[in-house]
Design a protein around this motif. Structure first.
Motif, short mmCIF file in Angstrom:
data_model
loop_
_atom_site.label_atom_id
_atom_site.label_comp_id
_atom_site.label_asym_id
_atom_site.label_seq_id
_atom_site.Cartn_x
_atom_site.Cartn_y
_atom_site.Cartn_z
N HIS A 51 -5.64 -3.65 -6.93
CA HIS A 51 -5.18 -4.50 -5.83
C HIS A 51 -5.92 -5.83 -5.83
N ALA A 77 2.21 1.85 -3.47
CA ALA A 77 1.22 2.41 -4.38
C ALA A 77 1.20 3.93 -4.25
N PHE A 78 1.27 4.41 -3.02
CA PHE A 78 1.26 5.86 -2.82
C PHE A 78 2.60 6.49 -3.15
N THR A 104 -4.49 0.68 1.35
CA THR A 104 -4.35 1.81 0.42
C THR A 104 -5.46 2.83 0.66
N ALA A 161 0.83 -1.20 0.00
CA ALA A 161 0.00 0.00 0.00
C ALA A 161 0.87 1.25 0.00
#
Length: 318
Positions: A206, A108-109, A164, A105
């Motif tokens: 995801h 992803a950011f 996320t 997560a």
């Protein structure tokens, strides 16, 4: 019984900063960094415990290695093992279901923030002397984007999708989710895929790779999205039809993409995304912080202990 344990491809999990002591305490251990296809059978030899990450264990291999009693996979995905062939021979295949939720997560950011702020680019430009020579007190080469008030659509709202979503909420984003199983009291709004496509400024993948999710991002689904959407994928590469995404990036329909996975890994030189506009590609490293790899190693050892004690866990081919 003195167990013989072989690790066929240990390097990516442990390039030298972790310890194999947990496994060596359970038997005679041999660790190979990598194993080519031609060497798989000879390296397994008479080992009864085989540990693999991405080295394939086909039906032929399993049938030609009669000593195998246990197969451990150093990952969540286990498609490298013919689990049915193993089941037919009474061999449990155990994976690592949860070890890197927060790391994935976070990554992803990390990709999203690089897309919205281009921190690395501007730092490089400063070090090249551009700020020193600038007539103004600041400069920027790309649009800078604030996430507050934007909408993120998360396809696959399991543990990683929810993690996320929590990060997105902290940035003040609205969170939409699509999943065939809806978590009670989830901190997101469940919507249909079409609604998610239509309303999302950012779309994060995801979800697992199943027949129904393969190619879920394609020219038809992209056409339903907002102009200028951002797409993130650090789940599985084949979720995306890569030529369709490359075309959408080059046309500007998709503003940018952040990808930690591609259809064939390592990435092939002719992958159309390598030359697409505004496409960040990293080499499948979302899972790789030392903390999550340490957790993975511990679970893998516990999986084997459970088997040896007659209480196998995380068996994927029961």
């Amino acid at each position: 019984m003195n167990h013989r344990i072989v690790v066929l491809d240990g390097y990516t999990l442990n390039p030298g900063d972790l310890s194999w002591e947990g496994f060596s305490a359970l038997g005679d251990l041999k660790v190979y960094d990598r194993t080519e296809a031609k060497d798989i059978l000879s390296r397994i030899g008479d080992a009864d415990i085989v540990i693999t990450n991405k080295t394939p264990l086909t039906r032929e291999t399993i049938e030609k290695a009669p000593a195998i009693r246990y197969i451990g996979v150093l990952a969540t995905g286990y498609n490298v093992v013919d689990v049915q062939a193993a089941k037919e021979k009474g061999i449990p295949v155990c994976n690592i279901p949860t070890y890197g939720t927060d790391a994935v997560a976070q990554f992803a950011f990390a990709m999203l923030l690089e897309i919205t702020n281009h921190v690395a680019h501007h730092s490089d430009e400063v070090k090249k002397g551009r700020w020193t020579a600038s007539p103004d007190f600041c400069f920027w080469d790309t649009p800078l984007m604030e996430l507050l008030g934007k909408t993120i659509g998360i396809i696959g709202f399991g543990r990683i999708g929810q993690a996320t979503g929590r990060i997105a909420k902290a940035f003040g984003m609205e969170v939409l989710a699509y999943d065939s199983y809806q978590v009670p009291n989830a901190d997101a709004t469940y919507v249909s895929l079409d609604e998610l496509y239509a309303k999302s400024d950012v779309i994060a993948l995801h979800c697992p790779l199943f027949s129904e999710t393969e190619g879920i991002i394609n020219k038809e689904s992209i056409a339903k999205m907002k102009d200028g959407v951002i797409i993130l994928n650090n789940s599985r590469g084949p979720l995306i039809v890569e030529q369709d995404l490359a075309d959408a990036l080059n046309s500007g329909k998709v503003y940018a993409a952040g990808l930690d996975v591609v259809s064939s890994e390592p990435i092939k030189g002719d992958n159309p995304l390598l030359k697409a506009k505004n496409c960040i590609i990293t080499p499948h490293i979302s899972w790789a912080p030392k903390e999550s790899r340490t957790r993975l190693m511990g679970i893998a050892v516990d999986n084997l202990k459970g088997f040896l004690e007659g209480k196998p866990v995380h068996v994927v081919n029961q």
